[in-house]
Scaffold this motif. Structure first.
Motif: not given
Ligand code: OGA
Ligand code: MN
Length: 277
Positions: A104-107, A223-242
């Motif tokens: 659900d979190m595509q970069v 709150k113990t369940k988390f993730a860091d996502i690196l959003l590079e310059r010129r990238s696209l992220y698609i955050m959906k659903d969950s």
């Protein structure tokens, strides 16, 4: 007329592949051979060997295969050009979150070219420049920002926005006509929040201009369940659903670390498309 198919530009660089597939740094360049596998309709696949630093364009997704000359059977790594391997853009210790966000979190890195980035910047900058950066209230979500919404775009940028929409939303999805443009100053950051369900549907798709940043997703109930996502310059992220409903998202301040390394965040402009609730 703009083309209906998105072309993927690809430079076969040893470094890119090393980064993408997480190859061990001691792997010798000489021992590797690169192959490109491309689906050709129902005819199956074609494979071509390529050399380092060849640039090609592909209409359909390709798979890059790394063949170890010394042991072809054993060590083949591959990477698809459509998605970057999740391990490259995501840092996460929780297996559940990893599984959910892989879905659900595509970069997609290098979603726009440098030229497209500057075209977009040139169109929004004259307007943004006139606004003052706002440092909001203690309970507000965003610090050090200015923003606008834009419906009408130049022809060139319209094509880029359309590509974002075509990539992020299934055909026929009713979408918000206004594109959200958010300008965060170097010191700016976004506090954890879930976008209002009243104003936005199940998908949020954003491209990042000018600077990389780290987006953190934290489960709303644990709150113990988390993730860091690196959003590079010129990238696209698609955050959906969950990822969109069960996790808060935030953009960390400058100098926050991704995989142990500080990410220098500068002024960052995001261009965000959403669907209707
Ligand atoms: C928002 C938001 C993220 C981004 O405006 O709600 O979360 O990529 N923006 O700027
Ligand atoms: Mn948001």
């Amino acid at each position: 007329m703009t083309s209906l198919v998105t072309r993927t530009r690809l430079t076969f660089s040893f470094l890119y592949l090393k980064r993408s597939v997480g190859l061990h740094t001691s792997t010798k360049k000489k021992s590797l051979m690169l192959q490109v596998k491309q689906s050709v309709g129902n005819k199956g696949h074609i494979s071509t060997s390529v050399s380092n630093r060849t640039t090609s364009y592909f209409i359909s997704p390709v798979k890059l295969i790394y063949v170890n000359r010394n042991d072809p059977q054993k060590s083949c790594f591959s990477v698809s050009t459509q998605n970057n391997p999740v391990s490259y853009y995501m840092e996460c210790d929780d297996p559940d979150t990893k599984e959910i966000l892989a879905r659900d979190m595509q970069v997609i890195y290098d979603f726009i070219s440098e030229k497209e980035e500057s075209q977009l910047f040139d169109e929004v900058e004259p307007y943004l420049r006139r606004l003052k950066y706002e440092t909001s209230h203690w309970d507000d979500a965003i610090h050090g920002y200015r923003e606008t919404e834009r419906k009408v775009w130049s022809e060139k940028n319209k094509a880029v926005i359309q590509r974002v929409r075509d990539t992020a939303f299934p055909a026929g999805t009713p979408q918000l006509a206004y594109v959200h443009v958010l300008d965060l100053q170097k010191e700016g950051y976004i506090k954890p929040h879930v976008d209002a369900v009243k104003f936005c549907g199940n998908t949020i798709a954003g491209i990042s201009l000018l600077s990389p940043s780290i987006m953190r997703l934290v489960h709303t109930e644990d709150k113990t369940k988390f993730a860091d996502i690196l959003l590079e310059r010129r990238s696209l992220y698609i955050m959906k659903d969950s990822a969109r409903y069960d996790y808060t998202h935030e953009v960390l301040p400058d100098e926050s670390k991704f995989k142990g390394k500080p990410v220098q965040k500068d002024r960052r402009i995001s261009v965000i498309c959403r669907n209707e609730p």
